[in-house]
Design an enzyme around this catalytic site. Structure first.
Site, PDB file in Angstrom:
ATOM      1  N   TYR A  89     -15.867  17.076 -15.901  1.00 41.06           N
ATOM      2  CA  TYR A  89     -16.356  15.696 -15.873  1.00 41.06           C
ATOM      3  C   TYR A  89     -17.429  15.556 -14.777  1.00 41.06           C
ATOM      4  O   TYR A  89     -17.217  15.998 -13.640  1.00 41.06           O
ATOM      5  CB  TYR A  89     -15.174  14.746 -15.628  1.00 41.06           C
ATOM      6  CG  TYR A  89     -15.608  13.319 -15.375  1.00 41.06           C
ATOM      7  CD1 TYR A  89     -16.449  12.662 -16.275  1.00 41.06           C
ATOM      8  CD2 TYR A  89     -15.198  12.636 -14.242  1.00 41.06           C
ATOM      9  CE1 TYR A  89     -16.864  11.369 -16.041  1.00 41.06           C
ATOM     10  CE2 TYR A  89     -15.609  11.331 -14.005  1.00 41.06           C
ATOM     11  CZ  TYR A  89     -16.446  10.707 -14.908  1.00 41.06           C
ATOM     12  OH  TYR A  89     -16.867   9.423 -14.680  1.00 41.06           O
ATOM     13  N   LYS A 137      -7.462   6.932 -19.494  1.00 43.74           N
ATOM     14  CA  LYS A 137      -7.771   7.481 -20.810  1.00 43.74           C
ATOM     15  C   LYS A 137      -6.543   7.378 -21.735  1.00 43.74           C
ATOM     16  O   LYS A 137      -6.074   6.295 -21.998  1.00 43.74           O
ATOM     17  CB  LYS A 137      -8.270   8.914 -20.639  1.00 43.74           C
ATOM     18  CG  LYS A 137      -9.402   9.032 -19.594  1.00 43.74           C
ATOM     19  CD  LYS A 137     -10.585   8.198 -19.980  1.00 43.74           C
ATOM     20  CE  LYS A 137     -11.778   8.215 -19.060  1.00 43.74           C
ATOM     21  NZ  LYS A 137     -11.646   8.173 -17.653  1.00 43.74           N
ATOM     22  N   ARG A 160       0.852  -1.197   0.000  1.00 44.21           N
ATOM     23  CA  ARG A 160       0.000   0.000   0.000  1.00 44.21           C
ATOM     24  C   ARG A 160       0.884   1.242   0.000  1.00 44.21           C
ATOM     25  O   ARG A 160       0.568   2.264  -0.588  1.00 44.21           O
ATOM     26  CB  ARG A 160      -0.957  -0.005   1.204  1.00 44.21           C
ATOM     27  CG  ARG A 160      -1.724   1.300   1.313  1.00 44.21           C
ATOM     28  CD  ARG A 160      -2.981   1.249   2.187  1.00 44.21           C
ATOM     29  NE  ARG A 160      -2.951   0.338   3.293  1.00 44.21           N
ATOM     30  CZ  ARG A 160      -2.281   0.548   4.441  1.00 44.21           C
ATOM     31  NH1 ARG A 160      -1.579   1.649   4.615  1.00 44.21           N
ATOM     32  NH2 ARG A 160      -2.325  -0.346   5.399  1.00 44.21           N
ATOM     33  N   ASP A 166      -6.585  19.315 -14.194  1.00 43.44           N
ATOM     34  CA  ASP A 166      -6.938  17.989 -14.703  1.00 43.44           C
ATOM     35  C   ASP A 166      -6.548  17.979 -16.188  1.00 43.44           C
ATOM     36  O   ASP A 166      -7.177  18.629 -17.018  1.00 43.44           O
ATOM     37  CB  ASP A 166      -8.439  17.747 -14.510  1.00 43.44           C
ATOM     38  CG  ASP A 166      -8.892  16.369 -14.979  1.00 43.44           C
ATOM     39  OD1 ASP A 166      -8.191  15.759 -15.808  1.00 43.44           O
ATOM     40  OD2 ASP A 166      -9.959  15.904 -14.536  1.00 43.44           O
TER      41      ASP A 166
HETATM   42  O1  P1T Z   1     -12.665   7.265 -14.431  1.00 40.28           O
HETATM   43  P1  P1T Z   1     -11.507   7.737 -13.606  1.00 40.28           P
HETATM   44  O2  P1T Z   1     -10.211   7.119 -13.948  1.00 40.28           O
HETATM   45  O3  P1T Z   1     -11.814   7.713 -12.124  1.00 40.28           O
HETATM   46  O4  P1T Z   1     -11.289   9.299 -13.997  1.00 40.28           O
HETATM   47  C1  P1T Z   1     -12.235  10.294 -13.721  1.00 40.28           C
HETATM   48  C2  P1T Z   1     -12.078  11.437 -14.686  1.00 40.28           C
HETATM   49  C3  P1T Z   1     -11.414  12.580 -14.285  1.00 40.28           C
HETATM   50  N1  P1T Z   1     -11.232  13.643 -15.114  1.00 40.28           N
HETATM   51  C4  P1T Z   1     -11.703  13.623 -16.376  1.00 40.28           C
HETATM   52  C5  P1T Z   1     -11.501  14.802 -17.249  1.00 40.28           C
HETATM   53  C6  P1T Z   1     -12.374  12.501 -16.855  1.00 40.28           C
HETATM   54  O5  P1T Z   1     -12.827  12.519 -18.121  1.00 40.28           O
HETATM   55  C7  P1T Z   1     -12.593  11.375 -15.987  1.00 40.28           C
HETATM   56  C8  P1T Z   1     -13.348  10.173 -16.420  1.00 40.28           C
HETATM   57  N2  P1T Z   1     -14.134  10.377 -17.547  1.00 40.28           N
HETATM   58  C9  P1T Z   1     -14.960   9.455 -18.136  1.00 40.28           C
HETATM   59  C10 P1T Z   1     -15.136   8.206 -17.674  1.00 40.28           C
HETATM   60  C11 P1T Z   1     -15.656   9.924 -19.345  1.00 40.28           C
HETATM   61  O6  P1T Z   1     -16.192   9.104 -20.121  1.00 40.28           O
HETATM   62  O7  P1T Z   1     -15.669  11.155 -19.557  1.00 40.28           O
END
Ligand code: P1T
Length: 384
Positions: free
Chosen positions: A103, A200, A51, A175
């Site tokens: 998001y 992503k 962890r 972000d």
């Molecule tokens: O899904 P995760 O890895 O927890 O990330 C969240 C997140 C944070 N910031 C942005 C700009 C994002 O687009 C996302 C996740 N977005 C999607 C799942 C989507 O389809 O837009």
């Protein structure tokens, strides 16, 4: 090979990645272990419990922080876990100013989770620094920027907000998920922390959920590592391995995402059934000049709305696509299409989302790396 002076493409493959000491293995081994043998109490090889530290995760952290030109990196179990850790830097009563077009899951985390524990969020368009400065008070501690924004591709001037943040002694967090480190490096523009959903573009193959923070400040790094270890928001070694493997082609994939993205954006703009197309590469985009200043190219994310703005027309189009897959998420090699109002941004109240352009017919495309002719024919047949 630790040389961070190398160009991006070389760093993507080599920064922080060393052949395995025990065997010479070129690929970083997946250290699928929860714990590490200690010859005597307090004596260890830098790893005590996974962890807190894990060698595969550590290699990824070194590699990805180098791509963001950051001194430190921390890899989390998801993008939202990384955002959550940033919010835990703040105390009850403190305030965050955030872009209002972001998001839906970030909005949900802010308003449904952290507001319960006493943080306050103020949302604004962030097209002018004066709108943000008007919201700053003695409790304000952080500016949260997402650029390009999800899903309407607004561009926020990172350098301008870095100046505001320094002036008022606020943390600026960016972000950088939509741009990826290949297109934009917020730390170089004065941000304190850069955040990624590794899920992503960075992972790039739709096979990992992961988050990341890169930063330069020793004290903030220590606080975030403490939070991460205390909360347990870490990624597993297998996922760290997959992310390392994905990053090796980040520059190649991004080139094709940008190339295909530009072609799809122009094609959509010329289509008679399309109303608005949101993509920062258009000269007519309200922040095209800022995009040119802070991004190396314009990426593969595009949103568009249909004339008449009917949800059923958007649904019809989405169900006819065959090369594009209707799915949440973005940034993988395969092209995806989504309906923000009912999918990624369903957590936003209708009035809020419509204010930000997330209308009933808005469709978001994550343009992948397939052949451009197949992508355009797919859109053509789905539109007709
Ligand atoms: O899904 P995760 O890895 O927890 O990330 C969240 C997140 C944070 N910031 C942005 C700009 C994002 O687009 C996302 C996740 N977005 C999607 C799942 C989507 O389809 O837009």
């Amino acid at each position: 090979m630790q040389n961070n002076q190398h160009k991006f493409d070389t760093k993507a493959l080599h920064a922080g990645i060393e052949p395995d000491e025990a065997t010479g293995a070129i690929m970083t081994p997946i250290y699928q272990t929860s714990t590490y043998a200690q010859p005597s109490p307090g004596v260890n090889k830098g790893y005590e419990y996974s962890r807190t530290q894990n060698p595969t995760r550590h290699a990824l952290e070194k590699n990805l922080s180098a791509l963001e030109n950051g001194k430190y990196g921390l890899a989390f179990g998801s993008g939202l876990a990384a955002i959550d850790a940033c919010m835990r830097l703040l105390k009850r009563g403190e305030e965050v100013i955030s872009t209002n077009d972001l998001y839906g899951g970030s909005y949900r985390l802010f308003t449904k989770v952290h507001e319960q524990y006493g943080l306050k969020f103020r949302f604004t368009g962030m097209q002018n620094t004066s709108d943000v400065e008007a919201l700053i008070n003695k409790n304000t501690k952080m500016i949260w920027v997402e650029t390009p924004t999800n899903p309407t591709m607004n561009i926020i001037d990172i350098e301008a907000f870095a100046i505001v943040a320094k002036k008022h002694k606020l943390l600026l967090v960016v972000d950088n998920t939509f741009a990826s480190p290949y297109l934009q490096n917020p730390l170089d523009m004065g941000a304190d922390i850069v955040m990624h959903s590794v899920t992503k573009y960075i992972g790039g193959h739709s096979d990992v959920v992961m988050g990341f923070l890169a930063l330069n400040d020793d004290e903030i790094r220590a606080k975030l590592a403490f939070i991460q270890n205390s909360v347990g928001a870490v990624c597993g070694p297998m996922d760290a391995f997959l992310a390392i493997r994905g990053i090796k082609t980040l520059h190649l994939r991004m080139q094709r995402h940008c190339e295909n993205g530009a072609k799809v954006a122009h094609w959509l703009k010329a289509h008679p059934k399309v109303d608005k197309v949101y993509w920062p590469g258009f000269e007519s985009h309200p922040n095209h000049e800022v995009a040119k200043k802070q991004m190396r190219d314009f990426g593969g994310m595009i949103s568009f709305s249909l004339k008449g703005d009917k949800m059923e027309n958007a649904f019809d189009l989405l169900s006819r696509l065959s090369v594009f897959t209707l799915a949440e998420s973005l940034g993988g090699v395969e092209s995806l299409a989504g309906h923000p109002a009912t999918m990624t941004h369903a957590a936003l109240p209708k009035t809020e989302r419509e204010k930000n352009g997330v209308t009933d017919s808005l469709i978001r495309l994550s343009v992948g790396v397939e052949h451009i002719n197949d992508l355009l024919s797919d859109l053509e047949q789905a539109m007709s």
